[in-house]
Design an enzyme around this catalytic site. Structure first.
Site, PDB file in Angstrom:
ATOM      1  N   PRO A 296      16.491 -31.352 -10.541  1.00 15.69           N
ATOM      2  CG  PRO A 296      14.363 -32.261 -10.960  1.00 15.69           C
ATOM      3  CD  PRO A 296      15.059 -31.097 -10.282  1.00 15.69           C
ATOM      4  N   GLY A 297      17.063 -31.261 -13.270  1.00 14.74           N
ATOM      5  CA  GLY A 297      17.567 -31.121 -14.625  1.00 14.74           C
ATOM      6  C   GLY A 297      16.637 -30.532 -15.655  1.00 14.74           C
ATOM      7  CG  ASP A 362      15.483 -23.668  -9.946  1.00 15.73           C
ATOM      8  OD1 ASP A 362      14.737 -23.049  -9.179  1.00 15.73           O
ATOM      9  OD2 ASP A 362      15.139 -24.699 -10.555  1.00 15.73           O
ATOM     10  CB  CYS A 415       9.514 -23.564  -7.190  1.00 16.59           C
ATOM     11  SG  CYS A 415       7.882 -24.172  -7.666  1.00 16.59           S
TER      12      CYS A 415
END
Length: 477
Positions: A296-297, A362, A415
């Site tokens: 999301p940035g 990512d 993650c």
């Protein structure tokens, strides 16, 4: 029920034309908000961290009520596995047969009885009262009967009776006592290098850390805010990142720097992996950076600030239009307007190969590294997810290496500490290429001790107080 009793309004003052209707405040708004979130998480795979703030804001729930709703929501999700074991022992039939609308009520009640400072009679009566309003009188009697059985013992006593023996089944024991699916416990133990025969002591510390409420970490966007600005609003400098500050309490959205888009919520490890990519020396030009999975940035905002300070530009790609919109807001007014956001599938990129100085991947993953913040992920993910995610992760890393120019550098981030998503992906891709070399990632994070694993970096909640982010840095020959 009369028309008067059904009305959502009550008269508290009179005007010229008679009583002026005033909105009736929902009864027990904190518990109702928590129930609505838990029910949405279960029934339609909603994300608690996205839905709860919206409900609190829309319903005007603040202060102690907001704190109670937050604890009921996240505490219930974190300890769901343990509570389900207890509840299964307290219902006459299998817990799987309990109505979907009733199950969140039972879990909420169990959380209040077994893990909160709520008096027993209040925990039962408030949950039963809520049950009458959301599932009806008949099923509220069932809720009452089950919770009264739950209240007969404390949590330690229940788990001692229900959990598998630690000596003969250490994985199963930890799964029940620390509320994680068995496969997740096994995967985390493997990532930590522990064997069940050894007792899984560090794995247990990690699982316990997942069930603790994390503090809110903020990112001061480079060129737009500083940690000192955040300190002026009550935050404290974080342990490692020069752009991070920790908010001890309160709503981050209430901070002026956050409302202005100069700061944002971002875990410290997420900041550090992006920072490490920016620190690797490259020969020649260093002005064209690429973030291939930018939504999301958060990392894109940091990278845009860093490259902008160097006079360069970031291309941020996101395959989902809605998330691309979040990226655009995150990088808005970066230094020198240094970021451009595109909707693109990075496995079939619209850009040419061999043109970027730095590339961040990512990658989409199981999210097992963020179970403190997104506790529902542990119940939502299954081992089958890896069969789709790992090929995607490998394809993205391949395209990232193609996009980097000779001498450029690629950062591969997840993650998740799962070995299949981390070392397995990197070593598998590099085994098939002769144009890339693995760098020592920990060399570029000297301020963070103990994160090096071979030539990779792995953060851990119980060691570093961060999400379990993984980083590999790769040089394009």
């Amino acid at each position: 029920m009369t028309e008067r009793s059904r009305s959502p309004y009550r008269s508290t003052r009179r005007g010229r034309g008679g009583p002026v209707p005033q909105p009736r405040r929902p009864r027990d708004p904190a518990r109702r908000a928590a129930y609505d979130v838990l029910n949405a998480v279960q029934s339609r795979d909603a994300y608690a961290n996205l839905l709860l703030p919206v409900l609190l804001r829309e319903r005007g729930i603040t202060g102690r009520d907001a704190a109670l709703a937050t604890e009921l929501t996240y505490g219930t999700l974190r300890r769901q596995g343990s509570y389900d074991a207890v509840l299964d022992a307290c219902v006459d039939r299998s817990l799987r047969s309990v109505d979907a609308e009733v199950l969140p009520l039972l879990r909420m009640g169990a959380h209040q009885l077994l893990s909160m400072d709520v008096p027993q009679h209040a925990a039962v009566s408030t949950t039963v009262d809520l049950a009458r309003r959301v599932v009806g009188h008949h099923r509220s009697r069932f809720v009452n009967a089950v919770l009264r059985k739950v209240s007969a013992r404390g949590l330690e006593e229940w788990l001692s009776a229900l959990a598998p023996d630690r000596r003969t089944d250490p994985v199963g024991h930890l799964a029940v006592t620390h509320s994680h699916p068995r496969w997740v416990v096994q995967a985390l133990a493997e990532a930590l290098g522990e064997e069940p025969a050894g007792g899984l002591a560090e794995t247990e510390r990690l699982l316990a850390a997942h069930n603790e409420r994390p503090l809110v970490t903020l990112l001061a966007k480079p060129g737009r805010a500083t940690v000192a600005d955040l300190a002026d609003e009550g935050a404290a400098p974080a342990r490692y990142s020069p752009y991070a500050a920790v908010l001890p309490e309160g709503d981050p959205g209430a901070l002026q720097t956050v409302r202005q888009g100069r700061a944002a919520v971002q875990d410290e490890a997420s900041q550090l992996v992006a920072l490490a990519l920016s620190r690797v020396p490259v020969d020649g030009a260093d002005g064209r950076w690429l973030d291939m999975c930018a939504g999301p940035g958060g990392k894109a905002a940091l990278l845009a600030g860093l490259v902008g300070e160097r006079g360069g530009h970031l291309l941020a790609a996101e395959v989902q239009p809605a998330r691309a919109g979040l990226v655009a807001r995150a990088v808005h007014r970066s230094v020198g307007d240094s970021a451009r956001v595109v909707v693109a599938d990075s496995t079939r990129p619209p850009w040419r190969d061999g043109v970027f100085d730095r590339v961040l991947v990512d990658a989409p993953c199981t999210g097992l590294g963020a179970l403190r913040r997104r506790p529902e992920a542990r119940w939502r993910r299954t081992p089958d997810d890896l069969t789709e995610l790992v090929p995607l992760q490998r394809a993205l890393l391949e395209r990232a290496l193609d996009a980097a120019r000779p001498g450029g550098v690629v950062g591969y981030v997840t993650c998740s500490p799962h070995l299949a998503e981390t070392r397995g992906v990197v070593t598998g891709v590099l085994a098939g290429r002769d144009d890339a070399e693995l760098l020592d990632a920990a060399r570029h994070l000297p301020e963070v001790p103990g994160v090096a694993v071979d030539r990779f970096v792995q953060f851990w909640p119980h060691r570093n107080g961060t999400d379990a982010m993984f980083l590999a840095l790769i040089r394009k020959r």
